[in-house]
Design a protein around this motif. Sequence first.
Motif, PDB file in Angstrom:
ATOM      1  N   VAL A  87     -19.472  -3.419   4.845  1.00 21.96           N
ATOM      2  CA  VAL A  87     -19.750  -4.173   6.068  1.00 21.96           C
ATOM      3  C   VAL A  87     -19.255  -3.335   7.229  1.00 21.96           C
ATOM      4  N   LEU A  88     -20.119  -3.085   8.209  1.00 29.47           N
ATOM      5  CA  LEU A  88     -19.788  -2.235   9.341  1.00 29.47           C
ATOM      6  C   LEU A  88     -20.077  -2.966  10.639  1.00 29.47           C
ATOM      7  N   LYS A  89     -19.349  -2.607  11.674  1.00 35.08           N
ATOM      8  CA  LYS A  89     -19.609  -3.118  13.015  1.00 35.08           C
ATOM      9  C   LYS A  89     -20.077  -1.958  13.889  1.00 35.08           C
ATOM     10  N   VAL A  90     -21.200  -2.165  14.543  1.00 33.53           N
ATOM     11  CA  VAL A  90     -21.777  -1.147  15.421  1.00 33.53           C
ATOM     12  C   VAL A  90     -21.733  -1.676  16.844  1.00 33.53           C
ATOM     13  N   ARG A  91     -21.129  -0.901  17.746  1.00 34.70           N
ATOM     14  CA  ARG A  91     -20.914  -1.363  19.120  1.00 34.70           C
ATOM     15  C   ARG A  91     -21.228  -0.245  20.101  1.00 34.70           C
ATOM     16  N   ASP A  92     -21.922  -0.615  21.163  1.00 37.22           N
ATOM     17  CA  ASP A  92     -22.162   0.302  22.278  1.00 37.22           C
ATOM     18  C   ASP A  92     -21.727  -0.404  23.555  1.00 37.22           C
ATOM     19  N   ARG A  93     -20.803   0.188  24.308  1.00 34.11           N
ATOM     20  CA  ARG A  93     -20.224  -0.472  25.470  1.00 34.11           C
ATOM     21  C   ARG A  93     -21.173  -0.533  26.658  1.00 34.11           C
ATOM     22  N   ASP A  94     -22.273   0.204  26.607  1.00 37.61           N
ATOM     23  CA  ASP A  94     -23.252   0.138  27.687  1.00 37.61           C
ATOM     24  C   ASP A  94     -24.004  -1.189  27.611  1.00 37.61           C
ATOM     25  N   SER A  95     -24.825  -1.449  28.639  1.00 36.70           N
ATOM     26  CA  SER A  95     -25.576  -2.700  28.703  1.00 36.70           C
ATOM     27  C   SER A  95     -27.066  -2.407  28.727  1.00 36.70           C
ATOM     28  N   GLY A  96     -27.859  -3.475  28.549  1.00 36.82           N
ATOM     29  CA  GLY A  96     -29.309  -3.318  28.577  1.00 36.82           C
ATOM     30  C   GLY A  96     -29.785  -2.392  27.478  1.00 36.82           C
ATOM     31  N   GLU A  97     -30.827  -1.618  27.781  1.00 33.62           N
ATOM     32  CA  GLU A  97     -31.360  -0.690  26.781  1.00 33.62           C
ATOM     33  C   GLU A  97     -30.333   0.369  26.400  1.00 33.62           C
ATOM     34  N   ASN A  98     -29.455   0.705  27.335  1.00 33.12           N
ATOM     35  CA  ASN A  98     -28.424   1.701  27.022  1.00 33.12           C
ATOM     36  C   ASN A  98     -27.487   1.226  25.921  1.00 33.12           C
ATOM     37  N   GLY A  99     -27.397  -0.102  25.735  1.00 26.27           N
ATOM     38  CA  GLY A  99     -26.509  -0.636  24.717  1.00 26.27           C
ATOM     39  C   GLY A  99     -27.229  -1.161  23.484  1.00 26.27           C
TER      40      GLY A  99
END
Length: 350
Positions: A227-239
């Motif tokens: 089980v993995l968590k994938v996170r991108d701190r950007d918003s919109g399409e960037n995230g």
Amino acid sequence: IGEWIPPDTRFPLEMARDADVGSNSLLTYQLTSNPSFTLAMKEIPDGSKQPELVLERALDREKQNSFELVLMAVDGGKPVRSGTVQVRVNVTDANDNPPVFSKSVYEARVAENLPPGSLVLRVRATDADADANGRVSYSFGNVPDDVHSLFIVDSDSGEIRTTGVLDFEEKNKYIFGLEAKDGGGFTAHCKAQIDITDENDNAPEITILSLSSPVPEDASIGAVVAVLKVRDRDSGENGQVSCELSGEAPLSIVASSGGSYKVLVLAKALDREEAAFHELVLRASDGGDPALTGTARIRVTVVDANDNAPVFSQSEYTVRVPEDVPVGSVVVTVTATDADEGLNGLVKYS
């Protein structure tokens, strides 16, 4: 005359002189009509009359800063002779006007990661007074420390510039107060609202929350391996993040409903005898342009299951033995092997 001078105040004017004598030198005065001023006469000890300018109503330099009047002196002779003098009244300023901002709220949208010193916005206040009374200086109001650490306001121009690096992921909006103060101490206030727009400056981050390794080779298809968590701190399409597995691992990705959690499950049966472990790379890419990528390496070890029977080296052994062979003699040696490991691969004969 200062614009703060109250009505009915008198200002002496120059007296006229007439070289004649008697009634020929008897002077009367007249003033051009003006609603702000009238003319009064003051008796002086030698019997002559001193003309005085009387202020009839309060002055406002911002409406009219000077008056042009004509004072006429007329003698008593025949024919009448007269002389004139121009009276210029300059109205001096009182600090009776506060600064006024052109807007109550100034708004700006700027991208994060602007270099320090970049212009964000410019505020403007005007003051109807003159000279120092109308000279405006700008400053911050009572603002939090993060505003002081990121912005500076030019006291003369009203320009607001960055002094630090803006970060959308840390804070995406700043609202703070500004002051404009004139030379007489009057102050005006306004608000500045700075919205920070996102840049694709954060790569996706992959965190392994759980990993079942080693995995029994007889585990059922669909069993959860990681089980993995994938996170991108950007918003919109960037995230927005998409994931893919590289390598020939017998696993597949199942996304959670929210999309931030990824589950790796068995996509086909394992065979330890074919591969004792699997190396795979999970690659996460965002929707920015250009896209940024994060990776995670996962090693899954396969645990043996007793899924292989022993196998003899031959299916049939034919042996010829003389009838007088001694008891205890070796007649034949048979060999069997088992592809499993450990106890599962330990062969006994009977």
